[in-house]
Design a protein around this motif. Structure first.
Motif, PDB file in Angstrom:
ATOM      1  N   UNK A  46     135.492  55.806  20.893  1.00 52.57           N
ATOM      2  CA  UNK A  46     136.625  56.718  21.073  1.00 52.57           C
ATOM      3  C   UNK A  46     136.971  57.530  19.843  1.00 52.57           C
ATOM      4  N   UNK A  47     137.743  58.579  20.092  1.00 57.41           N
ATOM      5  CA  UNK A  47     138.359  59.397  19.048  1.00 57.41           C
ATOM      6  C   UNK A  47     139.838  59.478  19.409  1.00 57.41           C
ATOM      7  N   UNK A  48     140.638  58.633  18.771  1.00 65.34           N
ATOM      8  CA  UNK A  48     142.058  58.592  19.101  1.00 65.34           C
ATOM      9  C   UNK A  48     142.281  58.184  20.540  1.00 65.34           C
ATOM     10  N   UNK A  49     143.047  58.998  21.275  1.00 67.36           N
ATOM     11  CA  UNK A  49     143.363  58.662  22.670  1.00 67.36           C
ATOM     12  C   UNK A  49     142.296  59.100  23.661  1.00 67.36           C
ATOM     13  N   UNK A  50     141.189  59.621  23.157  1.00 68.93           N
ATOM     14  CA  UNK A  50     140.090  60.062  24.022  1.00 68.93           C
ATOM     15  C   UNK A  50     138.906  59.107  23.870  1.00 68.93           C
ATOM     16  N   UNK A  51     138.325  58.693  25.001  1.00 68.06           N
ATOM     17  CA  UNK A  51     137.247  57.718  24.932  1.00 68.06           C
ATOM     18  C   UNK A  51     136.075  58.136  25.806  1.00 68.06           C
ATOM     19  N   UNK A  52     134.906  57.627  25.453  1.00 72.97           N
ATOM     20  CA  UNK A  52     133.712  57.898  26.245  1.00 72.97           C
ATOM     21  C   UNK A  52     133.900  57.312  27.642  1.00 72.97           C
ATOM     22  N   UNK A  53     133.478  58.062  28.645  1.00 71.73           N
ATOM     23  CA  UNK A  53     133.654  57.630  30.031  1.00 71.73           C
ATOM     24  C   UNK A  53     134.986  58.027  30.631  1.00 71.73           C
ATOM     25  N   UNK A  54     135.863  58.619  29.823  1.00 69.82           N
ATOM     26  CA  UNK A  54     137.180  59.035  30.314  1.00 69.82           C
ATOM     27  C   UNK A  54     137.043  60.159  31.333  1.00 69.82           C
ATOM     28  N   UNK A  55     137.815  60.082  32.391  1.00 68.78           N
ATOM     29  CA  UNK A  55     137.814  61.134  33.406  1.00 68.78           C
ATOM     30  C   UNK A  55     138.340  62.426  32.789  1.00 68.78           C
ATOM     31  N   UNK A  88     134.871  68.136  23.773  1.00 64.76           N
ATOM     32  CA  UNK A  88     134.422  67.050  24.640  1.00 64.76           C
ATOM     33  C   UNK A  88     133.260  67.552  25.498  1.00 64.76           C
ATOM     34  N   UNK A  89     132.150  66.830  25.427  1.00 65.07           N
ATOM     35  CA  UNK A  89     130.987  67.113  26.265  1.00 65.07           C
ATOM     36  C   UNK A  89     131.069  66.216  27.489  1.00 65.07           C
ATOM     37  N   UNK A  90     130.965  66.824  28.679  1.00 67.24           N
ATOM     38  CA  UNK A  90     131.106  66.043  29.909  1.00 67.24           C
ATOM     39  C   UNK A  90     129.964  66.296  30.878  1.00 67.24           C
ATOM     40  N   UNK A  91     129.734  65.315  31.718  1.00 66.62           N
ATOM     41  CA  UNK A  91     128.749  65.433  32.799  1.00 66.62           C
ATOM     42  C   UNK A  91     129.384  64.828  34.056  1.00 66.62           C
ATOM     43  N   UNK A  92     128.726  65.042  35.196  1.00 68.60           N
ATOM     44  CA  UNK A  92     129.198  64.398  36.416  1.00 68.60           C
ATOM     45  C   UNK A  92     129.043  62.885  36.272  1.00 68.60           C
ATOM     46  N   UNK A  93     130.008  62.147  36.780  1.00 69.53           N
ATOM     47  CA  UNK A  93     130.001  60.688  36.655  1.00 69.53           C
ATOM     48  C   UNK A  93     128.897  60.049  37.486  1.00 69.53           C
ATOM     49  N   UNK A  94     128.591  60.660  38.636  1.00 70.97           N
ATOM     50  CA  UNK A  94     127.555  60.108  39.514  1.00 70.97           C
ATOM     51  C   UNK A  94     127.019  61.202  40.424  1.00 70.97           C
TER      52      UNK A  94
END
Length: 199
Positions: A46-55, A88-94
C-alpha cells in the motif's frame, strides 16, 4: 572557581561545534518517525490509504476524477496532482470486466515515506541499504531534453524507485508499490509519458 566553570563551559561549546552534522540516515529516520499512516509506503501492499487490489470506485470516491491519465486494452493510469502526485495503474479484476482494481501505485513528493524513511530525495545508496536486491529495471531519456531517469526495482519485495541525477548523485523522484515477485515494468501502459525507454 569561576574560571574553572568558564573553562568547562568553553570546552563543551567547542565539543558541540566540532560534532559531526546529522547524517542522511538520521534525517531519513526522523522523516519516518513523522510519517502519518495515511502517507506510509508498504512494499508489495500500500501507499497510505490506497492498497493493491483496491476497487477503483473506492479510489475515485476518495480522490475524485483524475487530473490526467491514459487507457487502452482494459488497462488504465489515473493521475492526481497535488502537493504529492499519486498515480494508480488499474486492470479489470476478472473476466467479467465489471470492475477495476489497483495493480500499481506511484507516489512522488515529500509526503510519502517507507517505515524507515525512504522516499523522495533519498539517495540510491541509502535505499540499497534497505533493499540490497535492488536492480536496474529500465532507463528513460526525456524527449526532447536528453535528461535521464533510472528505474530500480526490488521485485521480490514489491517496491521500485525512480531516480534522477542531482549534484552528482542519484536521488529518488518517485516510488512505485507493486505486487511482490512481479516486475515493475509488467504494465501495458507506461507512467513515464514524455520519456523514451532505452533498449
Amino acid at each position: 572557581m569561576k574560571t574553572s566553570i568558564l573553562r568547562i563551559a568553553l570546552g563543551l561549546c567547542i565539543l558541540a561545534a566540532c560534532a559531526p552534522p546529522a547524517t542522511q540516515k538520521a534525517a531519513e529516520e526522523d522523516n519516518a518517525a513523522h510519517t502519518p499512516p495515511e502517507a506510509l509506503l508498504v512494499a508489495g501492499e500500500s501507499a497510505g490509504k490506497f492498497h493493491l487490489g483496491q476497487d477503483m470506485d473506492s479510489v475515485f470516491s476518495l480522490l475524485g476524477k483524475p487530473d490526467d491519465g491514459d487507457a487502452a486494452m482494459g488497462k488504465a493510469w489515473g493521475i492526481w496532482h497535488g502537493q504529492d502526485t499519486l498515480a494508480v495503474y488499474s486492470t479489470y479484476a476478472d473476466s467479467t470486466m465489471s470492475r477495476r482494481t489497483a495493480r500499481q501505485i506511484v507516489v512522488s513528493g515529500e509526503g510519502y515515506r517507507t517505515e524507515n524513511g525512504l522516499g523522495s530525495n533519498t539517495p540510491l545508496e541509502t535505499i540499497r541499504e534497505s533493499y540490497p536486491a535492488l536492480q536496474p529495471a529500465a532507463t528513460y531519456v526525456s524527449d526532447p531534453g536528453g535528461d535521464t531517469l533510472w528505474v530500480y526495482d526490488a521485485e521480490a519485495s514489491g517496491i521500485a524507485f525512480d531516480f534522477r541525477k542531482k549534484d552528482g548523485q542519484l536521488l529518488c523522484t518517485a516510488v512505485t508499490i507493486h505486487p511482490a515477485d512481479e516486475p515493475v515494468a509488467a504494465t501495458y501502459l507506461t507512467i513515464h509519458a514524455g520519456w523514451k525507454k532505452l533498449p
